[in-house]
Structure formats: structure tokens, C-alpha cells
Design a protein around this motif. Structure first.
Motif, mmCIF file in Angstrom:
data_model
loop_
_atom_site.group_PDB
_atom_site.id
_atom_site.type_symbol
_atom_site.label_atom_id
_atom_site.label_comp_id
_atom_site.label_asym_id
_atom_site.label_seq_id
_atom_site.Cartn_x
_atom_site.Cartn_y
_atom_site.Cartn_z
ATOM 1 N N PRO A 174 0.818 -1.223 0.000
ATOM 2 C CA PRO A 174 0.000 0.000 0.000
ATOM 3 C C PRO A 174 0.848 1.268 0.000
ATOM 4 O O PRO A 174 0.493 2.234 -0.677
ATOM 5 C CB PRO A 174 -0.802 -0.127 1.297
ATOM 6 C CG PRO A 174 -0.896 -1.581 1.538
ATOM 7 C CD PRO A 174 0.367 -2.172 1.018
ATOM 8 N N GLU A 175 1.985 1.267 0.732
ATOM 9 C CA GLU A 175 2.802 2.479 0.791
ATOM 10 C C GLU A 175 3.293 2.859 -0.609
ATOM 11 O O GLU A 175 3.267 4.017 -1.005
ATOM 12 C CB GLU A 175 4.026 2.280 1.694
ATOM 13 C CG GLU A 175 3.708 1.872 3.126
ATOM 14 C CD GLU A 175 3.410 0.399 3.262
ATOM 15 O OE1 GLU A 175 4.179 -0.410 2.740
ATOM 16 O OE2 GLU A 175 2.369 0.047 3.876
ATOM 17 N N HIS A 176 3.735 1.835 -1.356
ATOM 18 C CA HIS A 176 4.240 2.080 -2.705
ATOM 19 C C HIS A 176 3.140 2.643 -3.595
ATOM 20 O O HIS A 176 3.327 3.648 -4.290
ATOM 21 C CB HIS A 176 4.780 0.770 -3.278
ATOM 22 C CG HIS A 176 5.166 0.835 -4.719
ATOM 23 N ND1 HIS A 176 6.347 1.374 -5.145
ATOM 24 C CD2 HIS A 176 4.509 0.442 -5.837
ATOM 25 C CE1 HIS A 176 6.415 1.316 -6.458
ATOM 26 N NE2 HIS A 176 5.312 0.749 -6.905
ATOM 27 N N ILE A 177 1.969 2.010 -3.561
ATOM 28 C CA ILE A 177 0.881 2.413 -4.451
ATOM 29 C C ILE A 177 0.394 3.812 -4.096
ATOM 30 O O ILE A 177 0.209 4.660 -4.977
ATOM 31 C CB ILE A 177 -0.284 1.402 -4.348
ATOM 32 C CG1 ILE A 177 0.200 0.036 -4.808
ATOM 33 C CG2 ILE A 177 -1.468 1.861 -5.170
ATOM 34 C CD1 ILE A 177 -0.772 -1.078 -4.499
ATOM 35 N N LEU A 178 0.224 4.048 -2.798
ATOM 36 C CA LEU A 178 -0.274 5.355 -2.388
ATOM 37 C C LEU A 178 0.780 6.435 -2.617
ATOM 38 O O LEU A 178 0.446 7.600 -2.810
ATOM 39 C CB LEU A 178 -0.713 5.317 -0.930
ATOM 40 C CG LEU A 178 -1.917 4.410 -0.696
ATOM 41 C CD1 LEU A 178 -2.213 4.300 0.787
ATOM 42 C CD2 LEU A 178 -3.138 4.939 -1.438
ATOM 43 N N GLY A 179 2.047 6.033 -2.619
ATOM 44 C CA GLY A 179 3.082 6.989 -2.961
ATOM 45 C C GLY A 179 2.994 7.413 -4.416
ATOM 46 O O GLY A 179 3.175 8.580 -4.758
ATOM 47 N N LEU A 180 2.674 6.470 -5.306
ATOM 48 C CA LEU A 180 2.545 6.787 -6.723
ATOM 49 C C LEU A 180 1.250 7.540 -7.016
ATOM 50 O O LEU A 180 1.199 8.356 -7.927
ATOM 51 C CB LEU A 180 2.554 5.493 -7.552
ATOM 52 C CG LEU A 180 3.882 4.770 -7.706
ATOM 53 C CD1 LEU A 180 3.679 3.438 -8.399
ATOM 54 C CD2 LEU A 180 4.859 5.632 -8.505
ATOM 55 N N HIS A 181 0.207 7.215 -6.262
ATOM 56 C CA HIS A 181 -1.100 7.825 -6.539
ATOM 57 C C HIS A 181 -1.638 8.452 -5.270
ATOM 58 O O HIS A 181 -2.532 7.911 -4.622
ATOM 59 C CB HIS A 181 -2.079 6.767 -7.053
ATOM 60 C CG HIS A 181 -1.588 6.076 -8.275
ATOM 61 N ND1 HIS A 181 -1.808 6.561 -9.527
ATOM 62 C CD2 HIS A 181 -0.855 4.953 -8.437
ATOM 63 C CE1 HIS A 181 -1.247 5.763 -10.418
ATOM 64 N NE2 HIS A 181 -0.663 4.770 -9.783
ATOM 65 N N PRO A 182 -1.078 9.591 -4.883
ATOM 66 C CA PRO A 182 -1.460 10.188 -3.596
ATOM 67 C C PRO A 182 -2.946 10.538 -3.512
ATOM 68 O O PRO A 182 -3.509 10.608 -2.423
ATOM 69 C CB PRO A 182 -0.582 11.433 -3.495
ATOM 70 C CG PRO A 182 0.213 11.510 -4.729
ATOM 71 C CD PRO A 182 -0.086 10.367 -5.607
ATOM 72 N N THR A 183 -3.581 10.736 -4.640
ATOM 73 C CA THR A 183 -5.006 11.119 -4.604
ATOM 74 C C THR A 183 -5.867 9.994 -4.067
ATOM 75 O O THR A 183 -6.982 10.213 -3.611
ATOM 76 C CB THR A 183 -5.509 11.475 -6.011
ATOM 77 O OG1 THR A 183 -5.128 10.417 -6.899
ATOM 78 C CG2 THR A 183 -4.930 12.783 -6.485
ATOM 79 N N LEU A 184 -5.345 8.773 -4.151
ATOM 80 C CA LEU A 184 -6.137 7.639 -3.678
ATOM 81 C C LEU A 184 -6.293 7.675 -2.167
ATOM 82 O O LEU A 184 -7.256 7.150 -1.620
ATOM 83 C CB LEU A 184 -5.473 6.323 -4.069
ATOM 84 C CG LEU A 184 -5.603 5.933 -5.523
ATOM 85 C CD1 LEU A 184 -4.749 4.720 -5.780
ATOM 86 C CD2 LEU A 184 -7.051 5.642 -5.859
#
Lengths: 710, 710
Positions: free
Chosen positions: B681-691
Motif C-alpha cells: 500500500p505504501e508504494h501504491i499510495l506513494g505513486l497515486h497520492p489522490t487515492l
């Protein structure tokens, strides 16, 4: 979905688990109550006649009552719900593996299963109630999930949420756990049984929910049994069927008790595999008879019932009478109720040792065999007679067309076998014979059911003595190992006999030599993204496939591109709604004309077939935009993928359809669809008969002689 | 492989399970023996000093002994194997999820874990031995699998067969099951613990093998304890630590006992989640201190040890003395051995109730709290003091750099909490207080560990009373539900605190909004089917990737085609062997120059790094044909696949690399590689902060105040 909806969903899920647990607990209690009372009244009447020395009359009443009950069970099964025949465990196991058979989860099946199993068990056939109880639990779970049965106007709208495969499968797992918990009052054993034997997919959350269901069952059963202690439950007595409280005092055993226990395990394993083998043969034979027509089915069951009655009534005459033990806790001989010290033909103050096994319910027989401090009560010859009779009766009783289980017969046979070994070993071991009976039951169960942890825990919960644990574990391990060398698990055997396409977790070695393109076959039917209604109807009418690839072709894309996979049921829903397009164009707001419940899984009898949809010529010329209804990210494998790996994916993720795409993109962007049937060894070996030769055989000792004898 | 090899393989696998079970059983016994004797001698010496009224001297000896033992544990952990700090359960759980950390399974770790845990537990710190025992079991399994430790010349060639990830993971699961079985003498509980808490993948066959291992442990422990009954084991006594035989007589309870039990569950859940929360905060704090250097680590541990010694020695002084009960089964007060009725500062014929809890090993304290017919022995204030002290001591003790577990501290804290509730409720319930202590332990365990079935079975096996089952189930369900509303499982918390990339089974809802192309990033390194050695070396030196796609390019194919995936370790093996080609051509018989063991997984310290391989300029200009060593059917997903589905595949099949292929075939035939880190989750949310905004939050009550207070 919003937070509130998720909260609703989660709490409803727990409510469902609670409801399933409560319903299964109540039905389990009711079953036991009914069986104990019906069988009890039968035995009381017969015994009273015998007390009056009217032996012939007693025999006729006994036989007639048994025949009547058997007949009732067989008739309702044959005419109302033939799918309830047998234990139901293989069916539920296949369902949980992904084999869809809606008929096994109907309300009608539930009723017949409950009533039929009560009648069959009460009729003194050597059959069990645990298997039907598991099926009952599974049916209750499935029905609760689809919000009741539409046909019988028992529906709850709230529960329609759960009308999808995943939630349903989860709840059916919980239901089958609750079933075992209700049959044996073994909540932890029930969960483990569902985990080890039934479920093909398992999550930690499911463990917890299954545990909740079985806890409800356990608490309910305990409460209801407490109520019955005051004597309001007729012949149900002090807890009756569901508890075999062997002993709670310390049992001591030492290293020198291990060899006899090992021997018990080895012999039990051999007996168990022999049991499976014979049962398979008898089922084949019965299948031939049953297929000849209804009359044959009923005749077969009647024969089994009459033979059983004759044996149960006749064999005790061979046993000598014993004087009642002086300090017995209950009156001896027992008169006017279903007790342990059966007077039978003996003079007053004496009892017949064989009658206390034969002329009793199976549960009481097990209780007698498991009881401690009874080393002098039985003689080897009596126990031998009982063992042989049980062994063969249970094999010949299972195949009749009625809801009957295998668990209890195996336990009673195993207990008599263990007792026999205990009697023969005699003074060389200081284990008491009741303990030998428990270990014998474990060894035969291990040899035929091939479970380990769950059987161990079920037996511990049945006998209520944790000190037995190391010995039971040892026996189970030995007997399973020995039996596995000869043949497979009894439920798997029945499943393959019934032809369910059960998907194993592991790939057979010859699958590594094949690629998926070697097994994908048949003309592939593909839909365009925007397809003519006439084409769709034609394809649906001429094939039985349940999934179709959707391919975007020019002019909607540059080259043919795989868009996704659409399910047959969804296409039919689209046709039924008739929201067609006049011309081929994208229909982006099509989704708004449908609700999620339109695409929900339909229960038995509610599926719409393509033949039921009438379409005019004009409508046939119109178009549907399939895009909004297509699963646009289906799982795919490249055609050069090894079949073993494709199976791992198919089984691991739990798919119904797996698209095969070409390696290079010259042809159509999809090569075919793999379904469950494409992974079946019969299918693969049919396509590649040369593999049969190199097929890896499991390491089993083959006795060609066995196949000739039986 | 031939039949004989398969037979060898299968029987060796069982041998390994046997070896692991036997080794873990022996070590578990040895651990208990050592702890009981070391702690026992310490208590005996101190008590003797106190008998002689030399209280100050007693205190100094007690404190010095504890400090010495703690110091020893901390020093060997810090200087020899820092990775052994803590319980080890999170590490093993992460390994079983697929996180590779070879350092946690070395021989050095094993030794430090065993010795350190004995020292730490003997030093009267409020820490447990169950967690280290699980880790010990896992290490033994891993070492057996790789055929011993090369470094210490303990190798068996036969076992090198099993040097692959799958067999190793299976055996480590068995090892951790054996660990719990050895710590609590709970074989079934051990299997369930491994299943519920540890394992991420599970097969039925594994269940069976784990059961076998724990059966060996149980049988071995039983045999060894029998040996000790004759008194040859020093202060180990009659079974000592590993059995808490609460009571085997019938416990009766009724419906009106349910409300207090529910209350106990609710409060236990709240206490458990508070425990987890506080432990997290303390671990953060300790981490800051420990990172400052070795001196700080040792200083911290010494402080904890001295404070513990002061509390244990000081608090009993507040309790009044009681006259010895007239009919006690053991001499009262106990003199010259580690018994229950501690004299402490009391006059002859009296005992100190707090000293019998504080001034004892944790196991004896638990035994005292669990014991029945002791309702009058304890007073609410004493138990309250003990509860509060235990609660905070266990939180502040876990973070020190030594092999310490959490299970026993939570049990002892929970038992005192349950006893306290029992005392306060008093006469309104007819449950005895020992039972309340058991239920209290269950509720706190459920509230912090969040397991259900396994905890239930472990407690049943500990207390040896199956009649408790429904009550324990109820308490566990309630406390887990309540605690889940606040925060997560303690082991998951520690894992995420340690930064292990643990892959959950379920996909987070925001993953459904993403496709795999949204998270695949970074420059992709691709090998050609026949690649220049220089290129390979360059790529390996500049990237840390563990897998590389192999692409066939013209002239070897018409268009660039994905051939497969090659592992870094295999490429390095190829480079090491230096079987290069002069010119770019296919090298079909390359496989024959290698054996399977060349590609076997290497143990810690045996891996060859690319920097270690020296290649001449000439060699750099040569070629390797990668085809024979490439996995030619890797799992692939199309770039438009939903991320949630890709995670299901990745997790369900248990992959390390997942190739992403393009939808249309214009570009390179592979878009990227997904690894475990891409799903975090940290990686994904780092790439897509709007999520982050739309991220679905679990339904938890948030108390912002809590975070401010602590």
C-alpha cells in the motif's frame, strides 16, 4: 460502496453465521431427539413382548417397524428428492471445489434429508446421521444465503446481498462445520473437519466465522441438553446420543503400551482400506440394481432392512447369559426403556451381552464399547461376531437410496475391532478395553476417511478426555499411512464414482509435459464487442459454454484485440431485458438500465434458458454493446504455458474460465477457453493416449488378486 | 524422476518431519529444565537468605542474579546475533509469506535464541519462552532442510534434496507448529497456530505432516516428563512448567453465568487492544534508544531488569500474611524449593499471597492463578497490584534486545485480570475463580493475538479440561471482536513496524480502481535470448532486480517475442561456470554441463555476488545462450488487468515475479515486472497520492485522544 453499506454487509454476514449455527443446532437436537424416541419406543415395545415370552411376535413387530421406517425413507427419497441419497458429504465437497449443482441445495432436499435420515437411522439399519447432518448444515447455509426458497415463499429480502458464489461458498463451509459440530457436539472438530476434508479454499476470516457458527451450535446443544435433564424429552435421557463421556479420570500409559497400539493402527489401516475397496464394489453393484427402476431400488432397501432385522434379532441368541454385575449404576436388566443391560431371552437377573450391542441404537452400542471398567463384560467371540456383522452390514447398507451416513457405522465397527484386539492382547497391556475401543475407532476412521487432525479432535471431544491425545494421534498417523498405500479417501472414491469433476490442488506429473494448447480444443465461439442479436442467439442455442471471449475488431480497433470475457448468464439477462441498439454503436449508459440484482446468481429453478426467450425477427437484426457487461480483465495464459502451471493458477485463484491467448499476435487474439473439464485427467489422457504409459503412478502396492476375488 | 527416487523423496520428507519434531521436543524439554533449575536455584538461595532474616542480602543476590542473566542474554544477542531479538514469530510469519531473510535461519541464530531465551526467562523478566520456541522450531526446520550448516561443518548430503523454497517453507511451517507444541505441550494447538497465524499457504498434506511433527513432540515430552517424575531433574518437579492441570472434575455452569463471562470478554478485548497500542508506542521509543548504540541497548535492558527486580521483591511487602490452610497438599510455607506458598517476610506457619505470585516463575504464578478451590486465597487488592504490575512490566520488557516472547506474559496478565473480575463479581456467579482466571487469560490473548481456534485449543490443552470449551469460545469471540474494532493483531503490528513487505490475502478496495500499468515503473532491463556476457554483467552490476525477462529478437524470431523469465541467481551461476560461447548461437546441450544442485537455493553466506566473479575482457565479449536456463512459462498479466486481480494471482499462486505484457503488440513484448513491493500500500499510495483520500478505511472507532495521551 459507502461505509454504512459495508458495515451492514459485515454485520449481516455475522448474522447469517449466527442463523446457520442456531438452525443447525436446533435441527441437530431435534434429529437426535426424534431418533432416540422412535428407536427407543420400538425397542421398548419389542422388549416388553419378549418379557412376556412372545418371541415370535416381538420379532415380527421389530422387523415390521424397521421395514416400515426403511420403506418410508426410501420412498420419500426416491420420489421426492433422489439427490439426497447417501451422506451428501461428497456432493458438498464437490460444490466447495467449484462444481455447481444447484439441485443439492433446494428446500425440498433439506426436508427429505432431515426426515429421511431420522427414519433410516431409527430403522436400526447400520447407517449414520453425521453425513446427512453435514449436508443439512450446507443446505441451510445455501438457502439462507439466497434469502430463503422462492418456491415456498420463504424469502428475506435483506439476505439477497449474499447471492454470489464467494459468500455462498463461505457460508456453506460454515454450515458443514456446524453440521459436524451438531452431530458429535464437537465444535472445534467441526471447524477442522470443514477445513481438512470439505473446503478447497480457505481464509483466516473464514476460520473465525466457522468457529462462531460451531460455537453457537455447541452452546445451543448444551442448553437444550440441560433442559432435557429434567426428563421432558421422552426417551432422550441424560443427554442421550450426542455425548460419549468415556472417562474423566486419569488414564496412565507407558512406553510398553506403544507396540499394541501400533499393531492396532496397522491392522486398522488395512481394514479401513479393505472397507473402502469393498464399499466401492458394493456401490457399483447397487448402482446396476438401482438403475433398473424404482421397484428395484425399493426391493433392494427392503432386502437390506429385513436381513439387518434378522441378524440383529437372531445373533444375540448365540450369546450366553450373564448374571448382572452387583454394583451397576442402572437397573439390570433394563426393563421398559432403552438401556444397556438387555434382558433379551435371559432369565431374570441376567443380561445378554450381545443384545446390549446388537439390540440397541448404534450410539448406545458405541457407549457400551467405549465404557471403562467393563473388561470382563464382553467375550472375544461375541465381539468378533459383532465386528464382522457391523463391518459387512455397514458396507451393504450405505448404497441404498436413502439419506444415510458413514461416520457412525465406521465408529461402531472400529470400536468393536479395538475391543476385540484389547481382549486378545489381554493382560500384556495395562490399557483398559474401553480405551482400546476408542483407539480402534480411531484406526478404522483413519483408515477409511483419511483425515488426521479433525478426526483426532472429534474423537477427543466425543470422549472428553485430552489425555488420550498422544495415543489417538499415533493410531491415526499409522492407520492413515498404511491405508494410503492401498487406495484413496472414501469420499474422493465416491466423488469419482459419481463423476464429479473434482479439481485436485497438485498437478499430475504428466501435465508438466503438456502446454495448454495441447488440451484446448473445439471450435471457439467469440463475440464482437458490438454484436448482432441474431448471432448471439445462434451461438447460445448451438453451444453450452458458460463463458465467451469478447473481441474488439476493426473498425472499433486497429487490429483484433481481446476485450474480455462475458458470462452466458449475463448475455441471457441482456437478451431478456431487450435493451437493444438499432445500429452498431457504443452504448455507454447501458449499465444504468440494469441493477446489480439483475446479474445476481439465480437459485434453482429461477435460471432463464435461451430457449425461453422469444425474440422477433426485427429484434434479431438489432445490436447489443457487450462492453459494459464484459469482465474486461480476465485471467489469461499464453498458449505455450505448461499445463501444470495453468492448473496451479486455475485452482489457486479459483477460476471457472481461463482464456488462452496466442504467443504471437497474428491470428485471432484468443486461442480458446480452459474450463474445469479440460484439466480432468480423463479428458487429457483421452486426447493424448500415449501419456497413459508414462503416467506417474502413485506408490501403491498392487494386489491383482484382490480385484479378482471381489 | 523414477519411482525409487520419488519413494526416497517422500520418505525423506517424513524423516525430516520426524527429525524436526524430535529436535524441537528435546530442545523444548531442555529449555524448560534449564529455566526451571536456574530460576529455581535463584529463588531457593534468596528464600534461604530471607529465612535467616538477611533481607538486604537476599535482595542484592536476587537483583544481581537477575541483572547478570539479563546482561548475558542482551550481550550475546547484541554481539552475536542481533536478529534474535524479540519473539521471532513476526519474522517467521513474514518468511512464510514469501519475505526472504536468510539471516534469521542461521545456526548462530539458533544457538543464541536458545541460550538467550533461557537466560532472559530465568532472569525473572516478565517475558515468555513460547515465541522463541517457535522461532527455534523454524530455524531447526530450515537448517535440516538445507542439510545442516555449511559454516559449522554440520552437513548431511542426503537432505540437500530439499533445498528449494517450497519444501523449505513447508518444513518451517511444521517447525513452528512443533515449537508451540513444545512450549505448551499442545500438539493440536500447535498445528492450528501454524495454520491460523503463521502460514500464508496451506495444503492438506502439510496439515498431516505438521500434525506428525507435533505428535512426535508430544510423545517425546510425555516420555521425558515421566522420566523426571523420579526426581532426577533437579527442581523440575512433577512435570513443572509445561502442564497446568487445572482440574479434571466436572465444572458446571448455567445460562446465568454468561453475562459475567461476556463482560470479561468485552473488558479483555479493550485491555488487549490497549496492550497492543501501548506495546507499539514503547517499541517505537525503545527503537530510538536502541539505535543510539550498543551501550544504550545494554543500559536499557539493565534498567528494565533492575526495575523488575525491585518491583518483584518490593511489592510483596505490601501484602498481609495469611495462616497456612490446614489441608494443603504441599508443605506450607515451602522452604528450600520453588513452591507456591512463599514464606517471604511472614512468621512461621504463614505465607505471603503476593509473593506466591510475584516471587515465582511466571509458570508457577499462572498455575496458582488457574488453580481451583483457592477462592479465599487471594484478595482483590493483591490481585489488582499484580495485574497492573504485570501489564506494564510485560509491555516494557518485550522491547529489550534479547530473545523474549509475549505469550506467557499475556497469559499471566490475563489470568490475574480474570481472577480480579472473579473476585469483584464474587457471589453473583457460581463459577470458581480459577475458571475466571482461565477465561481472563483467554480474553486478553484474544484481545492482543487475535487468534480464535488455535488459542482455544491451546488453552484447552493447557488446562486439560474440555468442558471449558463453550465458555472459552465465547470469551475469545467477544474479545477478538471488540479488540478488532480498535486496532490490529500484535504480530502484524510488529511486522509492519519492522518494515516487512507482508502481502495480505485480500486486495484493498482502491486497488480495484487501478490497473497494473499504473504501478509498474522504472526502467526495465531485458535480456536477449542469446546475450553478450558484458551486457549481462553490466545489468547485474547496475540493478538489484532478482528476475529478468528474456526476449527473443530478430534474427532468432520474426518479431520480438517474450521467451520467459530468468532469475538473477541462475544468471550468476552461469557466469560462475563460465561456459560461454564464442559466437551468438543456440547452445542446446548446455544443460548437460550443469547439475540440479548448481541451481539449488544457497544458504546464508553461500550466495555468490556478481562482484565476486572476475571475468576477463575476452570473456566479456563472448555470449551465453540463456534459453535452456529460462523459465519459459512465467505467469503473465495484461497491462490493463486490474491491480486487485493481479494481487489475487500473485498471492494465490505464491509468486515472486509477475510479468506484465502489453495489450497490443507494437512495443516490446513485456512492459514490466511486478514484485511484492509493487503491491505494498505504501508504494501504491506513494505513486497515486489522490487515492489516499478515497482509501477505504476499516470500520474502527477512532479515539484521537488516545494518540495524544500516549
Amino acid at each position: 460502496r459507502s461505509k454504512i453499506q459495508i458495515f451492514q454487509y459485515t454485520s449481516l454476514k455475522w448474522c447469517l453465521c449466527f442463523l446457520v449455527g442456531a438452525a443447525v443446532g436446533l435441527i441437530g437436537f431435534f434429529n437426535n431427539l426424534a431418533i432416540e424416541n422412535i428407536a427407543g419406543i420400538k425397542f421398548v415395545i419389542t422388549s416388553n413382548k419378549m418379557l412376556a415370552n412372545k418371541y415370535m411376535e416381538a420379532f415380527l413387530i421389530f422387523t415390521a417397524a424397521n421395514l416400515g421406517l426403511t420403506l418410508f425413507a426410501v420412498v420419500i427419497t426416491t420420489f421426492i428428492a433422489p439427490e439426497t441419497a447417501g451422506s451428501g458429504i461428497p456432493e458438498v465437497k464437490a460444490y466447495l471445489n467449484g462444481v455447481d449443482a444447484p439441485v443439492i441445495f433446494s428446500f425440498r432436499t433439506l426436508l427429505v434429508k432431515i426426515v429421511g435420515s431420522i427414519a433410516a437411522v431409527s430403522s436400526s439399519l447400520n447407517v449414520g446421521k453425521a453425513g446427512p447432518m453435514v449436508h443439512t448444515g450446507a443446505i441451510i447455509a445455501a438457502l439462507t444465503c439466497q434469502g430463503g426458497s422462492k418456491k415456498y415463499w420463504l424469502t428475506w429480502r435483506w439476505f439477497r446481498f449474499f447471492n454470489n458464489d464467494r459468500d455462498r461458498r463461505d457460508l456453506v463451509t460454515c454450515g458443514s462445520a456446524a453440521g459436524i459440530a451438531a452431530a458429535f457436539r464437537a465444535p472445534v472438530g467441526g471447524v477442522l473437519f470443514a477445513l481438512e476434508e470439505m473446503a478447497s479454499w480457505w481464509r483466516s476470516a473464514l476460520l473465525w466465522r466457522a468457529f462462531f457458527s460451531t460455537a453457537i451450535v455447541a452452546i445451543l446443544l448444551r442448553g437444550l441438553t440441560d433442559l432435557c435433564l429434567s426428563g421432558k424429552c421422552g426417551l432422550f435421557g441424560t443427554g442421550g446420543l450426542i455425548i460419549y463421556d468415556v472417562t474423566s479420570i486419569n488414564i496412565s500409559y507407558h512406553l510398553r503400551d506403544v507396540p499394541p497400539v501400533l499393531l492396532l493402527g496397522v491392522l486398522g489401516g488395512i481394514a479401513g482400506s479393505l472397507y473402502n475397496c469393498l464399499l466401492g464394489k458394493v456401490l457399483q453393484l447397487y448402482n446396476i440394481i438401482n438403475e433398473k427402476g424404482t421397484a428395484y431400488k425399493i426391493l433392494l432397501a427392503c432386502t437390506v432392512s429385513i436381513v439387518t432385522s434378522c441378524l440383529l434379532f437372531g445373533l444375540p441368541w448365540f450369546a450366553p447369559c450373564h448374571a448382572c454385575p452387583p454394583g451397576a449404576s442402572e437397573p439390570c436388566p433394563t426393563i421398559g426403556r432403552s438401556g444397556n443391560f438387555k434382558k433379551f431371552q435371559c432369565p431374570p437377573g441376567h443380561y445378554n451381552e450381545l443384545a446390549s450391542l446388537f439390540f440397541n441404537t448404534n450410539d448406545d452400542a458405541i457407549k457400551n464399547l467405549f465404557s471403562k471398567d467393563t473388561d470382563t463384560e464382553f467375550h472375544p467371540l461375541s465381539v468378533l461376531i459383532f465386528f464382522i456383522t457391523c463391518f459387512f452390514l455397514s458396507i451393504f447398507s450405505y448404497g441404498i437410496v436413502a439419506p444415510v451416513g458413514l461416520f457412525i457405522p465406521v465408529i461402531v465397527t472400529g470400536a468393536s475391532y479395538g475391543r476385540l484386539v484389547g481382549l486378545l492382547i489381554g493382560s500384556t497391556s495395562n490399557l483398559n478395553h474401553g480405551l482400546f475401543a476408542v483407539l480402534g475407532a480411531a484406526s478404522l476412521l483413519g483408515g477409511s476417511m483419511r483425515m488426521t487432525v479433525s478426526l483426532c479432535v472429534i474423537l477427543l471431544e466425543l470422549t472428553n478426555n485430552l489425555l488420550l491425545l498422544p495415543l489417538i494421534m499415533l493410531v491415526l498417523l499409522v492407520s492413515k499411512t498404511v491405508a494410503d498405500a492401498f487406495n484413496g479417501n472414501i469420499y474422493d472414491q465416491i466423488m469419482s464414482f459419481k463423476g464429479f469433476p473434482y479439481l485436485e490442488t497438485h498437478a499430475e506429473p504428466y501435465m508438466r509435459q503438456l502446454t495448454v494448447s495441447d488440451v484446448v480444443a473445439g471450435p471457439l465461439r467469440v463475440f464482437s464487442g458490438i454484436e448482432l442479436v441474431g448471432n448471439i442467439v445462434h451461438v447460445l442455442r448451438t453451444t453450452g459454454h458458460n463463458g465467451f471471449p469478447v473481441v474488439d475488431e476493426p473498425p472499433y480497433s486497429d487490429a483484433p484485440v481481446l476485450y474480455g470475457l462475458i458470462l452466458r448468464s449475463h448475455v441471457i439477462t441482456l437478451l431478456k431485458k431487450k435493451s437493444f441498439l438499432e445500429s452498431p454503436r457504443l452504448d455507454v449508459d447501458a449499465v444504468e438500465r440494469f441493477t446489480a440484482s439483475d446479474f445476481a446468481k439465480q437459485g434453482l429453478g429461477n435460471q432463464v434458458r435461451i430457449e425461453d426467450i422469444a425474440l422477433s425477427e426485427e429484434e434479431m437484426e438489432m445490436y447489443i454493446d457487450l462492453h459494459p457487461f464484459t469482465n474486461s480483465s480476465p485471467y489469461t495464459v499464453v498458449e505455450t504455458m505448461s499445463l501444470a502451471k495453468a492448473l496451479t493458477l486455475f485452482r489457486g485463484v479459483g477460476l471457472r474460465h481461463l482464456l488462452v491467448v496466442p504467443k504471437t499476435s497474428e491470428r485471432l487474439p484468443v486461442v480458446g477457453i480452459l474450463t474445469r473439464h479440460d484439466f480432468m485427467p480423463e479428458h487429457i489422457l483421452g486426447l493424448h493416449p500415449t501419456l497413459e504409459r508414462s503416467k506417474w503412478k502413485r506408490l501403491r502396492f498392487k494386489f491383482p488378486l484382490w480385484n479378482k476375488i471381489f
